[in-house]
Design a protein around this motif. Sequence first.
Motif, PDB file in Angstrom:
ATOM      1  N   GLY A 172      49.957  46.341  41.225  1.00  0.00           N
ATOM      2  CA  GLY A 172      49.153  45.048  41.107  1.00  0.00           C
ATOM      3  C   GLY A 172      47.536  45.518  41.320  1.00  0.00           C
ATOM      4  N   LEU A 173      47.257  46.772  41.943  1.00  0.00           N
ATOM      5  CA  LEU A 173      45.964  46.907  41.870  1.00  0.00           C
ATOM      6  C   LEU A 173      45.500  47.500  40.492  1.00  0.00           C
ATOM      7  CD1 LEU A 173      45.493  49.291  44.919  1.00  0.00           C
ATOM      8  CD2 LEU A 173      44.541  46.781  44.724  1.00  0.00           C
ATOM      9  N   ASP A 174      46.344  47.753  39.370  1.00  0.00           N
ATOM     10  CA  ASP A 174      45.910  48.324  38.312  1.00  0.00           C
ATOM     11  C   ASP A 174      44.963  47.264  37.431  1.00  0.00           C
ATOM     12  OD1 ASP A 174      45.783  49.323  35.548  1.00  0.00           O
ATOM     13  OD2 ASP A 174      47.799  49.535  35.385  1.00  0.00           O
ATOM     14  N   TRP A 198      32.941  52.348  34.040  1.00  0.00           N
ATOM     15  CA  TRP A 198      34.040  53.253  33.559  1.00  0.00           C
ATOM     16  C   TRP A 198      34.942  54.007  34.471  1.00  0.00           C
ATOM     17  CZ3 TRP A 198      36.134  53.055  28.890  1.00  0.00           C
ATOM     18  CH2 TRP A 198      35.359  52.237  27.946  1.00  0.00           C
ATOM     19  N   VAL A 199      34.072  54.326  35.389  1.00  0.00           N
ATOM     20  CA  VAL A 199      34.663  55.266  36.903  1.00  0.00           C
ATOM     21  C   VAL A 199      35.814  54.395  37.266  1.00  0.00           C
ATOM     22  CG1 VAL A 199      34.609  56.182  38.872  1.00  0.00           C
ATOM     23  CG2 VAL A 199      32.639  56.813  37.169  1.00  0.00           C
ATOM     24  N   ILE A 200      35.605  53.150  37.581  1.00  0.00           N
ATOM     25  CA  ILE A 200      36.366  52.200  38.296  1.00  0.00           C
ATOM     26  C   ILE A 200      37.527  51.941  37.243  1.00  0.00           C
ATOM     27  CG2 ILE A 200      36.726  50.057  39.311  1.00  0.00           C
ATOM     28  CD1 ILE A 200      33.746  50.095  40.318  1.00  0.00           C
ATOM     29  N   SER A 204      41.933  52.819  37.178  1.00  0.00           N
ATOM     30  CA  SER A 204      43.296  51.796  37.100  1.00  0.00           C
ATOM     31  C   SER A 204      44.169  52.530  36.636  1.00  0.00           C
ATOM     32  CB  SER A 204      42.825  50.479  36.167  1.00  0.00           C
ATOM     33  OG  SER A 204      42.619  50.986  34.893  1.00  0.00           O
ATOM     34  N   PHE A 205      44.167  53.519  35.579  1.00  0.00           N
ATOM     35  CA  PHE A 205      45.042  54.148  34.949  1.00  0.00           C
ATOM     36  C   PHE A 205      46.037  55.112  35.956  1.00  0.00           C
ATOM     37  CE2 PHE A 205      42.495  52.804  31.587  1.00  0.00           C
ATOM     38  CZ  PHE A 205      43.483  52.436  30.773  1.00  0.00           C
ATOM     39  N   PHE A 207      46.388  54.124  39.211  1.00  0.00           N
ATOM     40  CA  PHE A 207      47.076  53.355  39.959  1.00  0.00           C
ATOM     41  C   PHE A 207      48.562  52.934  39.187  1.00  0.00           C
ATOM     42  CE2 PHE A 207      43.317  52.361  42.083  1.00  0.00           C
ATOM     43  CZ  PHE A 207      43.737  52.415  43.590  1.00  0.00           C
ATOM     44  N   GLY A 208      48.301  52.737  37.857  1.00  0.00           N
ATOM     45  CA  GLY A 208      49.518  52.609  36.897  1.00  0.00           C
ATOM     46  C   GLY A 208      50.202  53.445  36.577  1.00  0.00           C
ATOM     47  N   THR A 209      49.677  54.519  36.447  1.00  0.00           N
ATOM     48  CA  THR A 209      50.865  56.046  36.367  1.00  0.00           C
ATOM     49  C   THR A 209      51.219  56.193  37.837  1.00  0.00           C
ATOM     50  OG1 THR A 209      49.248  57.067  34.867  1.00  0.00           O
ATOM     51  CG2 THR A 209      50.897  58.472  35.957  1.00  0.00           C
ATOM     52  N   GLY A 210      50.626  56.060  38.777  1.00  0.00           N
ATOM     53  CA  GLY A 210      51.276  56.254  40.096  1.00  0.00           C
ATOM     54  C   GLY A 210      52.458  55.132  40.497  1.00  0.00           C
ATOM     55  N   SER A 211      52.470  53.983  40.092  1.00  0.00           N
ATOM     56  CA  SER A 211      53.320  53.221  40.304  1.00  0.00           C
ATOM     57  C   SER A 211      54.662  53.483  39.273  1.00  0.00           C
ATOM     58  CB  SER A 211      53.056  51.657  39.637  1.00  0.00           C
ATOM     59  OG  SER A 211      54.138  50.955  39.783  1.00  0.00           O
ATOM     60  N   PHE A 212      54.475  54.140  37.997  1.00  0.00           N
ATOM     61  CA  PHE A 212      55.335  54.688  37.100  1.00  0.00           C
ATOM     62  C   PHE A 212      55.907  55.766  37.926  1.00  0.00           C
ATOM     63  CE2 PHE A 212      56.826  57.767  34.129  1.00  0.00           C
ATOM     64  CZ  PHE A 212      57.447  56.940  33.109  1.00  0.00           C
ATOM     65  N   LEU A 213      55.348  56.542  38.544  1.00  0.00           N
ATOM     66  CA  LEU A 213      56.062  57.904  39.280  1.00  0.00           C
ATOM     67  C   LEU A 213      56.942  57.713  40.468  1.00  0.00           C
ATOM     68  CD1 LEU A 213      53.186  60.379  38.521  1.00  0.00           C
ATOM     69  CD2 LEU A 213      55.315  60.403  37.228  1.00  0.00           C
TER      70      LEU A 213
END
Length: 282
Positions: A172-174, A198-200, A204-205, A207-213
Amino acid sequence: MKGELIAMGLGILGSLAVHLAKGMQKHVFILHRQGKSKKLLTFLYSISFIFNNAFGFFMIPATKFAPPSYFSSMFAVGLLGLMFYSHFLLKEKVSKIEVLGVLILIMGTLILGVDNVLREAPSFHLLQKRGFLVSAYGGTLLLLFFVLLTKSSHHLLVKSLFFGAFSGFLNGLDPLMKALGQISVHGMTYLPQHKWGWVIFGTSFFFGTGSFLMTQYSFKKRIPASLVIPVHNAFFIFTPLLLQIFWLPGFFFSGLSLLGVGCIIGGLGVMNWRANQKKRIS
């Protein structure tokens, strides 16, 4: 209205992609236990990884047109695709109760969609950034603490609740972080316009990858997808809604919002009840 419809349409496509990715993740572990070839496992895992990350690229144009909750509120639609994948490829039996649960979820999604179209969408560039970031990172640390606390628990429902909540919150944070990075002095842009944007946007990626893992780790721990994924979906849908209510001026819950959220909670409840029944029978 056109922008809101585009954002929701992209949300449906993103939802189908990420749910199919989760089905493929589970498929990989099943095939691995069956001793299938590494080439097949690598191929399927790669496709699931691409699908999961393609979800993020649907978000980027969506947050230009409307706040992230318009994108995330369509997320339950993908459960229909996951149901077909589970039935035809994973050979899992789908009961009438599970179909009812998905239909209730889709009804809730449609109600939220109507509510999104009827309301005037506030621009996300009005977001109160400091409060939002404190809530986002504070919530991440709190849920991570509960995951670590319960990872050795023998209570499957408790474990699935926190594992699903953590992966869903990260997911959801992604879109929220992508949208935060897209804020400029002129409003919302397709891509960040300054260094910190760009840093922020880049975080987001993570967070998305963390959710996947996290979902992958859940399957490795043999927590049923039927328990983890509904909780994940609920937190993915509600995280942008709740954070926007607190930190985005002009965003609020209407009667239709509450009805849509109620249907989604009800649909998830039906699916969790059915999953518990399956567990008892087996």
